[in-house]
Scaffold this motif. Structure first.
Motif, short mmCIF file in Angstrom:
data_model
loop_
_atom_site.label_atom_id
_atom_site.label_comp_id
_atom_site.label_asym_id
_atom_site.label_seq_id
_atom_site.Cartn_x
_atom_site.Cartn_y
_atom_site.Cartn_z
N SER A 161 0.83 -1.21 0.00
CA SER A 161 0.00 0.00 0.00
C SER A 161 0.86 1.26 0.00
O SER A 161 2.03 1.26 0.38
N ARG A 162 0.24 2.33 -0.41
CA ARG A 162 0.91 3.62 -0.48
C ARG A 162 1.28 4.13 0.92
O ARG A 162 2.37 4.66 1.13
N SER A 163 0.39 3.94 1.89
CA SER A 163 0.67 4.44 3.25
C SER A 163 1.81 3.65 3.89
O SER A 163 2.64 4.22 4.59
N TYR A 164 1.85 2.33 3.64
CA TYR A 164 2.93 1.51 4.21
C TYR A 164 4.28 1.92 3.64
O TYR A 164 5.25 2.09 4.38
N ASN A 165 4.36 2.06 2.35
CA ASN A 165 5.63 2.38 1.69
C ASN A 165 5.97 3.86 1.70
O ASN A 165 7.07 4.25 1.33
N GLY A 166 5.07 4.67 2.14
CA GLY A 166 5.29 6.11 2.16
C GLY A 166 5.73 6.63 3.52
O GLY A 166 6.82 6.34 4.02
N SER A 167 4.83 7.37 4.14
CA SER A 167 5.18 8.05 5.39
C SER A 167 5.45 7.09 6.53
O SER A 167 6.33 7.35 7.36
N ILE A 173 11.77 3.86 9.72
CA ILE A 173 13.23 3.94 9.52
C ILE A 173 13.83 4.97 10.49
O ILE A 173 14.87 4.72 11.11
N MET A 174 13.14 6.10 10.65
CA MET A 174 13.62 7.11 11.59
C MET A 174 13.63 6.54 13.02
O MET A 174 14.59 6.72 13.77
N MET A 175 12.58 5.84 13.41
CA MET A 175 12.52 5.24 14.75
C MET A 175 13.56 4.12 14.91
O MET A 175 14.04 3.88 16.02
N MET A 176 13.91 3.46 13.82
CA MET A 176 14.96 2.45 13.89
C MET A 176 16.29 3.11 14.27
O MET A 176 17.07 2.54 15.03
#
Length: 181
Positions: A161-167, A173-176
């Motif tokens: 989905s767009r939401s999963y692959n987007g924001s 990734i930032m939280m990682m």
């Protein structure tokens, strides 16, 4: 006194290490059924990890997805750390000499480190669960099949989905980088 303090500090670190391991087991081994006493211990100590989703099942209040769980699980400990930092700065500014300022700064950082150490397993596991997609084959009405990737933590979320692959991907990734790395 110094020897007793060092001994208590060592025992405290061991207890926290065991806590981190026992807290991560159900998330990392979801298909294993653990003894009832162990699951009761995990439920009792879940308050320590500052995970509001496990402490208060919010699905009774409003429906939420894994995205909401990810958001609450990652933002709440950061909020607690920022609050501790603000309180520490307040007491640092009110300190009367350099010794008191150093002590205040050391205590503030120690509390922030303790919070980060305690929440590390649950938050890191939640962040990594975002990247765990499983593939299913779906039958269509015309008799053909197609493959679809679904988030294992929440089957209502498509990994295509767009939401999963987007924001949400950018957020995870930032939280990682903030938590596990």
């Amino acid at each position: 006194w110094a020897e007793t303090r060092r001994s208590l500090h060592t025992k405290f670190k061991i207890i926290l290490g065991v806590y981190q391991i026992q807290d991560a087991l159900p998330w990392t081994l979801p298909t294993v059924s653990f003894p009832e006493a162990f699951e009761a211990l995990i439920a009792w100590t879940s308050v320590l990890e500052l995970n509001l989703i496990r402490i208060m099942p919010l699905s009774c209040v409003w429906p939420f997805s894994f995205y909401d769980s990810l958001l609450v699980t990652t933002i709440f400990p950061l909020s607690v750390a920022i609050l501790l930092l603000i309180v520490g700065v307040f007491f640092w500014l009110r300190a009367e000499n350099d010794g008191a300022r150093r002590t205040t700064r050391a205590h503030t950082y120690a509390w922030i480190l303790l919070v980060s150490f305690v929440v590390f397993p649950s938050v890191s596991t939640t962040v990594f669960r975002f990247f765990n997609c499983v593939e299913f084959e779906r039958g269509l009405s015309d008799g053909t099949t197609e493959n679809m990737k679904i988030l294992e933590a929440d089957y209502s979320i498509s990994c295509d989905s767009r939401s999963y692959n987007g924001s949400w991907m950018a957020y995870s990734i930032m939280m990682m980088f903030i938590y596990p790395i």
